[in-house]
Design a protein around this motif. Structure first.
Motif, PDB file in Angstrom:
ATOM      1  N   ALA A 280       0.821  -1.195   0.000  1.00 28.58           N
ATOM      2  CA  ALA A 280       0.000   0.000   0.000  1.00 28.58           C
ATOM      3  C   ALA A 280       0.860   1.251   0.000  1.00 28.58           C
ATOM      4  N   ALA A 281       1.831   1.294   0.910  1.00 29.74           N
ATOM      5  CA  ALA A 281       2.503   2.571   1.118  1.00 29.74           C
ATOM      6  C   ALA A 281       3.805   2.698   0.358  1.00 29.74           C
ATOM      7  N   THR A 282       4.591   1.643   0.266  1.00 25.43           N
ATOM      8  CA  THR A 282       5.951   1.864  -0.235  1.00 25.43           C
ATOM      9  C   THR A 282       6.258   1.143  -1.539  1.00 25.43           C
ATOM     10  N   MET A 283       6.280  -0.191  -1.503  1.00 25.30           N
ATOM     11  CA  MET A 283       6.826  -0.863  -2.676  1.00 25.30           C
ATOM     12  C   MET A 283       6.030  -0.568  -3.937  1.00 25.30           C
ATOM     13  N   VAL A 284       4.697  -0.568  -3.814  1.00 30.35           N
ATOM     14  CA  VAL A 284       3.915  -0.375  -5.019  1.00 30.35           C
ATOM     15  C   VAL A 284       4.050   1.020  -5.602  1.00 30.35           C
ATOM     16  N   VAL A 285       4.555   1.973  -4.807  1.00 31.88           N
ATOM     17  CA  VAL A 285       4.759   3.288  -5.416  1.00 31.88           C
ATOM     18  C   VAL A 285       6.103   3.364  -6.113  1.00 31.88           C
ATOM     19  N   ALA A 286       6.874   2.284  -6.037  1.00 26.26           N
ATOM     20  CA  ALA A 286       8.193   2.296  -6.680  1.00 26.26           C
ATOM     21  C   ALA A 286       8.064   2.597  -8.166  1.00 26.26           C
ATOM     22  N   GLY A 287       7.016   2.070  -8.790  1.00 22.21           N
ATOM     23  CA  GLY A 287       6.842   2.323 -10.219  1.00 22.21           C
ATOM     24  C   GLY A 287       6.604   3.800 -10.494  1.00 22.21           C
ATOM     25  N   VAL A 288       5.767   4.400  -9.654  1.00 20.82           N
ATOM     26  CA  VAL A 288       5.517   5.831  -9.790  1.00 20.82           C
ATOM     27  C   VAL A 288       6.812   6.596  -9.579  1.00 20.82           C
ATOM     28  N   TYR A 289       7.536   6.176  -8.558  1.00 22.28           N
ATOM     29  CA  TYR A 289       8.792   6.835  -8.222  1.00 22.28           C
ATOM     30  C   TYR A 289       9.771   6.723  -9.379  1.00 22.28           C
ATOM     31  N   LEU A 290       9.784   5.542 -10.018  1.00 21.20           N
ATOM     32  CA  LEU A 290      10.695   5.328 -11.140  1.00 21.20           C
ATOM     33  C   LEU A 290      10.402   6.311 -12.272  1.00 21.20           C
ATOM     34  N   VAL A 291       9.103   6.444 -12.590  1.00 24.54           N
ATOM     35  CA  VAL A 291       8.741   7.372 -13.659  1.00 24.54           C
ATOM     36  C   VAL A 291       9.102   8.796 -13.259  1.00 24.54           C
ATOM     37  N   ALA A 292       8.865   9.125 -11.988  1.00 26.27           N
ATOM     38  CA  ALA A 292       9.191  10.462 -11.522  1.00 26.27           C
ATOM     39  C   ALA A 292      10.691  10.708 -11.599  1.00 26.27           C
ATOM     40  N   ARG A 293      11.445   9.662 -11.280  1.00 29.74           N
ATOM     41  CA  ARG A 293      12.907   9.777 -11.275  1.00 29.74           C
ATOM     42  C   ARG A 293      13.427  10.098 -12.682  1.00 29.74           C
ATOM     43  N   LEU A 294      12.819   9.455 -13.675  1.00 27.67           N
ATOM     44  CA  LEU A 294      13.266   9.674 -15.050  1.00 27.67           C
ATOM     45  C   LEU A 294      12.355  10.658 -15.770  1.00 27.67           C
ATOM     46  N   PHE A 295      11.622  11.466 -14.987  1.00 32.85           N
ATOM     47  CA  PHE A 295      10.563  12.262 -15.585  1.00 32.85           C
ATOM     48  C   PHE A 295      11.013  13.144 -16.745  1.00 32.85           C
ATOM     49  N   PRO A 296      12.145  13.829 -16.639  1.00 31.74           N
ATOM     50  CA  PRO A 296      12.538  14.676 -17.781  1.00 31.74           C
ATOM     51  C   PRO A 296      12.667  13.863 -19.068  1.00 31.74           C
ATOM     52  N   LEU A 297      13.132  12.639 -18.968  1.00 34.13           N
ATOM     53  CA  LEU A 297      13.244  11.814 -20.168  1.00 34.13           C
ATOM     54  C   LEU A 297      11.869  11.507 -20.717  1.00 34.13           C
ATOM     55  N   TYR A 298      10.963  11.057 -19.824  1.00 35.17           N
ATOM     56  CA  TYR A 298       9.614  10.733 -20.281  1.00 35.17           C
ATOM     57  C   TYR A 298       8.965  11.939 -20.934  1.00 35.17           C
ATOM     58  N   HIS A 299       9.275  13.091 -20.382  1.00 31.97           N
ATOM     59  CA  HIS A 299       8.623  14.297 -20.892  1.00 31.97           C
ATOM     60  C   HIS A 299       9.148  14.689 -22.256  1.00 31.97           C
ATOM     61  N   GLU A 300      10.448  14.498 -22.489  1.00 25.09           N
ATOM     62  CA  GLU A 300      11.046  15.033 -23.702  1.00 25.09           C
ATOM     63  C   GLU A 300      11.091  14.027 -24.842  1.00 25.09           C
ATOM     64  N   VAL A 301      11.402  12.778 -24.524  1.00 21.61           N
ATOM     65  CA  VAL A 301      11.691  11.817 -25.589  1.00 21.61           C
ATOM     66  C   VAL A 301      10.447  11.571 -26.432  1.00 21.61           C
ATOM     67  N   ASP A 302      10.610  11.634 -27.733  1.00 23.83           N
ATOM     68  CA  ASP A 302       9.534  11.380 -28.681  1.00 23.83           C
ATOM     69  C   ASP A 302       8.319  12.260 -28.431  1.00 23.83           C
ATOM     70  N   GLY A 303       8.563  13.465 -27.979  1.00 25.89           N
ATOM     71  CA  GLY A 303       7.463  14.405 -27.777  1.00 25.89           C
ATOM     72  C   GLY A 303       6.466  13.944 -26.729  1.00 25.89           C
ATOM     73  N   GLY A 304       6.934  13.156 -25.753  1.00 22.90           N
ATOM     74  CA  GLY A 304       6.043  12.765 -24.670  1.00 22.90           C
ATOM     75  C   GLY A 304       5.102  11.625 -25.011  1.00 22.90           C
ATOM     76  N   ALA A 305       5.425  10.853 -26.065  1.00 18.34           N
ATOM     77  CA  ALA A 305       4.531   9.755 -26.455  1.00 18.34           C
ATOM     78  C   ALA A 305       4.390   8.740 -25.326  1.00 18.34           C
ATOM     79  N   ILE A 306       5.525   8.400 -24.717  1.00 14.67           N
ATOM     80  CA  ILE A 306       5.489   7.405 -23.646  1.00 14.67           C
ATOM     81  C   ILE A 306       4.734   7.973 -22.449  1.00 14.67           C
ATOM     82  N   LEU A 307       4.866   9.273 -22.255  1.00 15.87           N
ATOM     83  CA  LEU A 307       4.188   9.892 -21.123  1.00 15.87           C
ATOM     84  C   LEU A 307       2.670   9.786 -21.290  1.00 15.87           C
ATOM     85  N   ARG A 308       2.200   9.917 -22.535  1.00 22.74           N
ATOM     86  CA  ARG A 308       0.756   9.754 -22.754  1.00 22.74           C
ATOM     87  C   ARG A 308       0.331   8.328 -22.438  1.00 22.74           C
ATOM     88  N   LEU A 309       1.222   7.362 -22.802  1.00 25.48           N
ATOM     89  CA  LEU A 309       0.948   5.957 -22.443  1.00 25.48           C
ATOM     90  C   LEU A 309       0.828   5.819 -20.927  1.00 25.48           C
TER      91      LEU A 309
END
Lengths: 652, 105, 173
Positions: A280-309
């Motif tokens: 509930a509190a920690t491990m399952v947010v790891a995925g969210v944390y991972l995306v947040a950690r690499l957020f600039p990449l998700y935002h920029e690469v391919d015009g944010g296509a992956i971010l829309r996914l």
């Protein structure tokens, strides 16, 4: 400013893991002494995590308030960093402690929840077989999760990512003599492993083309990914797009995003404190944390296509999970689906976020919701655990009217339900409101989905609240009683946190570009979300506060839909079909046949040939001296002949 | 130097005796017969030493002295071999070489 | 001419006796034929003028080794004991291999041109003794001593092996 002491945040739980794991599980050491067999191991684990918690709080204070914003944005600090394995001059596996706003926030979340869960477990698990083992695993999990959040590079993150997976597996399967728990543990492990395969491939692609594992280098604006040309592409996406998509697959597996969510509800087979901490509190947010950690990449690469996914995955997950949660009987499963739904919110918020200033509202909201959700969801699970502890059942139909017997649990549970339903001034209101605002600005359709989900959330949360604490008055075989103080204190602490954390000006501390942002509440939207929450609560109140036939009539009216949601949209069955009919029968069986007959046949043939040949020549070693002499003689003559022939002496 | 006899004649005789010894070694089964064959071979070699010393290096004594050594070592070898044969005979009540195959793989 | 005839006589006898030594079925006879071969070899040495060596050959081989073998035969066999023969086929093909080796060696020797290194001959017993005990360059004192030690060790070993295990040692097992 020196953050070198942060290493102790890990070392303490490692020490307690080793101490409990090595000493506590030995009957030879603990069998005689009543003290050692009893709660001492629990207190050791709790004490160690308490130490980590204090250190994390000190770190957070120093980072946010003493260090501040020296040049307009919050700095990135390394508490430690050393090379673990060096491959080439530029490529190495590092280990270290990276401190930036999200990792410091996660340190606080992980240690807080972990400490309270440890404390709670000393009461909840009392008298269980494997008490010391439980605390050893819990400490292991804490270490792994802390290592994950402070990872300086993607490889270290993967390393600890798998470690949390292992500890999750061990804890779900804690009751290893219960077949359903074993099956659930395996399911969780296999599903997340499958997702992690994507993660690993993504890491390899990313690091191969970027030439580094390091987060700082990866996300920097002039770095190998964002600074260089897009590189080669494949099926419409650049290689970095593919890498990020695969990495997101790992994150989706860990965070139970549709369609990789099937393990999370089953993971509720583990002890309830484990569900609270890990699922509930920690491990399952790891995925969210991972995306947040690499957020600039998700935002920029391919015009944010992956971010829309990411955004759509989050939106669909939250909707499906909320629908399923409405009809489940098992309170822990309702909470599990609710967790999924809230994780969907966080993913969606990241997905609709931009990088700077007001654009970055979604990122901030996602992290904010992660923070508040950790508190109230842990509270919900611990409260549910307290109820289960009292009535010895997970099922809602075995409960009812418990508010008289368990006042503390009742009140704290109510606080958590209000928080998750988004009623001010409880914390969920603030974070959820910002997510809705961010979605509203980016994508109206997603906003509509999330808005509906907010109402559904309020409904199903109050459904179980009324079902447990109100509803049918019933007589119990054992009169339920309030849980001991070690269990209620964490409930109270979490309830206070659930109320207060919403008032934190989160944008001051955590934003996508680490620059403080002064958010303000979008009141029209906020009022709308309060309204839908209140509607949900009122409907639930009407249905479940007093026993009546409304739920049954509604179920009848919605017939097929009711059955669909109750059976979780048959997703498990679809997996079963794909796995059995297509993968096992269509792929695995022919491959197995090929392996058994062709590959094994070849190997067996080799063995047979060797054996036959050696039996053939075994007689050469007869032990008879004369025979040896003869062979020796013959060989000598042959050799001399050969030499003579070659040197030409034979011809004169 | 023997009148009218060259080194080749002596060495040829020694070669024939040597190969007769080899033939005996290959065809006899009895350990003592094997020992006899070995002695034949050894003697043929000693003749070679002596003949080479006499015919090719008359100014030196090395072949002479080596043949003395070979004789001494042969004596030791025979003494030891016979001791072994007797010990084996006590053990197995047989001195057939083909019975001695406990080293077979 | 007389010496040459004598040499061929000796050589012919030597080959004859050696063949007999390896082909007779009676071990005791084989030992005696071996004795003859050794005596004939001593004859070679006499003809070459190496009297001391011939004496040693007679004493050690004919007097010592041959007698030792005869005694061994008597210890382990009845005097009339005959060894079994191999099959004619085996004789033939082993003989063929040996014959091939022999012919090969003889042919090679025939083709090899031996070169004589001239020098004044001095092979008296005194010369041999001095060489054996010389410590300087070309002296054989070290091998001589090694061989003495070897002989001693072999004596001890032969006694120990032939004596077998003592009753005492057997009881300890």
């Amino acid at each position: 400013m020196d953050f070198g002491y942060t290493i102790w945040i890990f070392v303490l739980p490692i020490l307690s893991f080793l101490a409990i794991g090595l000493l506590g599980t030995r009957p030879a050491l603990t069998g005689r002494s009543e003290l050692l067999r009893g709660r001492v191991w629990g207190w050791i684990g709790t004490g160690a995590v308490f130490g980590s918690w204090l250190l994390a709080l000190v770190t957070a204070y120093r980072y946010f308030f003493v260090l501040g914003t020296p040049d307009g944005h919050r700095p990135v600090v390394f508490g430690a960093k050393w090379v673990w394995m060096r491959f080439s001059e530029h490529l190495s596996f590092d280990m270290g402690i990276l401190l930036d706003p999200i990792s410091v926030m996660m340190l606080v979340v992980v240690t807080t929840v972990s400490f309270l869960v440890h404390l709670y477990s000393t009461g909840y698990m009392a008298g269980e077989r494997g008490y010391a083992r439980f605390f050893a695993f819990l400490s292991l999990f804490t270490v792994s999760m802390l290592g994950l959040v402070v990872a300086t590079n993607i490889f270290q993150m993967y390393f600890f990512w798998e470690l949390v997976g292992v500890s999750s597996y061990l804890l779900i399967g804690f009751y290893y003599d219960k077949p359903s728990a074993v099956a659930a543990a395996k399911k969780a492990f296999i599903v997340t492993r499958f997702a992690d395969l994507g993660f690993l491939i993504g890491i390899l692609i990313l690091s191969y083309y970027a030439g580094t594992f390091d987060f700082q280098t990866l996300v920097s604006a002039g770095g190998p990914v964002l600074g260089g040309p897009a590189g080669r592409s494949f099926m419409g996406l650049s290689v970095f797009g593919w890498a990020l998509g695969l990495i997101f697959m790992g994150g989706a597996g860990k965070s139970a995003m549709f369609p990789l969510h099937i393990w999370l509800p089953d993971a509720m087979e583990g002890p309830t404190p484990v569900s609270a901490l890990i699922h509930a509190a920690t491990m399952v947010v790891a995925g969210v944390y991972l995306v947040a950690r690499l957020f600039p990449l998700y935002h920029e690469v391919d015009g944010g296509a992956i971010l829309r996914l990411v955004a759509w995955t989050g939106g669909i997950t939250s909707l499906i999970a909320a629908l399923i949660a409405m009809t489940q009987e098992d309170i822990k499963r309702v909470l599990a689906y609710s967790t999924m739904s809230q994780l969907g919110y966080m993913m969606l918020a990241l997905g609709v976020s931009g990088l700077h200033g007001h654009e970055g509202l979604g990122y901030m909201a996602s992290m904010f919701h992660l923070f508040t959700h950790a508190m109230f969801k842990a509270l919900l699970f611990l409260g549910a655990g307290s109820v289960i502890h009292a009535v010895h059942s997970n099922l809602m139909r075995d409960m009812g009217g418990l508010r008289k017997y368990m006042p503390v649990t009742h009140l704290t549970f109510l606080v958590a339900c209000l928080a998750i339903s988004g009623i001010p001034p409880f914390s969920g209101f603030f974070s959820k409101d910002e997510i809705l605002a961010a979605a509203f600005e980016r994508d109206k359709l997603l906003f509509v989905i999330e808005y509906a989900v907010a109402g559904i959330t309020a409904f199903y949360m109050f459904r179980i609240y009324f079902g447990i604490f109100w509803g049918r008055e019933r007589t119990y075989a054992h009169t339920p009683h309030e849980s001991p103080a070690v269990m209620t204190i964490p409930l109270v602490v979490l309830a206070i946190l659930s109320v207060l954390t919403g008032l934190v000006p989160f944008g001051e501390y955590v934003t996508a570009d680490r620059t403080p942002y002064h958010g303000h509440i979008n009141w029209p939207l906020a009022l709308a979300s309060i309204a839908v929450g209140v509607v949900g609560i009122l409907v639930a109140k009407r249905f479940y506060q007093r026993p009546n036939d409304l739920p049954a009539r509604a179920a009848e009216m919605w017939g097929r839909w009711y059955k669909w949601t109750r059976d979780k949209f048959y997703i498990d069955e679809i997996y079963q079909f794909v796995a059995h009919k297509i993968m096992f029968a269509g792929i695995a069986a022919p491959v197995a046949w090929f392996d058994r007959h062709v590959v094994d046949g070849f190997m067996r043939g080799l063995g047979w040939m060797t054996e036959t040949f050696s039996l053939l020549i075994a007689d050469l070693q007869s032990g008879r001296v004369r025979q040896y002499a003869f062979v020796f003689m013959g060989g000598l003559i042959a050799l001399v002949l050969l030499v003579l022939f070659v040197t030409g002496l034979l011809n004169g | 130097m023997i009148d009218g006899v060259g080194v080749y004649d002596i060495v040829a005789v020694a070669t024939i005796v040597f190969f007769v010894g080899v033939f005996g070694f290959l065809t006899r089964k009895n350990l003592i017969s094997l020992l006899i064959s070995i002695e034949l071979m050894l003697n043929a070699v000693v003749v070679n030493f002596v003949a080479f010393n006499k015919y090719l290096y008359p100014g030196r004594l090395d072949g002479y002295i080596f043949s003395l050594f070979v004789i001494a070592v042969a004596a030791a070898e025979v003494a030891l071999a016979i001791a072994l044969i007797i010990a084996l005979y006590r053990l197995d009540n047989s001195i057939e070489a083909d019975d001695m195959d406990s080293l077979q793989g | 001419m007389g010496e040459r005839l004598l040499f061929y006589l000796l050589a012919g006898l030597m080959v004859l006796f050696s063949v007999l030594a390896v082909s007779t079925t009676r071990v005791i006879r084989a030992a005696v034929y071996l004795l003859f071969v050794m005596i004939l070899m001593a004859g070679f040495y006499f003809m070459m003028g190496y009297n001391f060596l011939a004496g040693v050959q007679l004493m050690v081989y004919s007097g010592g080794i041959a007698v030792l073998i005869v005694i061994a035969v008597l210890l382990v066999h009845h005097i009339e004991h005959r060894v079994e023969r191999l099959s004619a086929f085996e004789y033939l093909w082993k003989g063929a291999v040996v014959l091939a080796g022999m012919v090969l060696t003889l042919v090679s020797l025939r083709q090899f041109s031996f070169r004589r290194l001239e020098g004044a001959e001095h092979a008296t017993v005194a010369d041999v003794g001095e060489r054996l005990l010389a410590t300087g360059r070309g002296g054989y004192i070290l091998p001589f001593e090694v061989i003495s030690v070897l002989l001693l060790a072999v004596m001890v070993a032969a006694i120990v092996i032939a004596k077998g295990e003592s009753e005492n040692a057997r009881n300890h097992d």
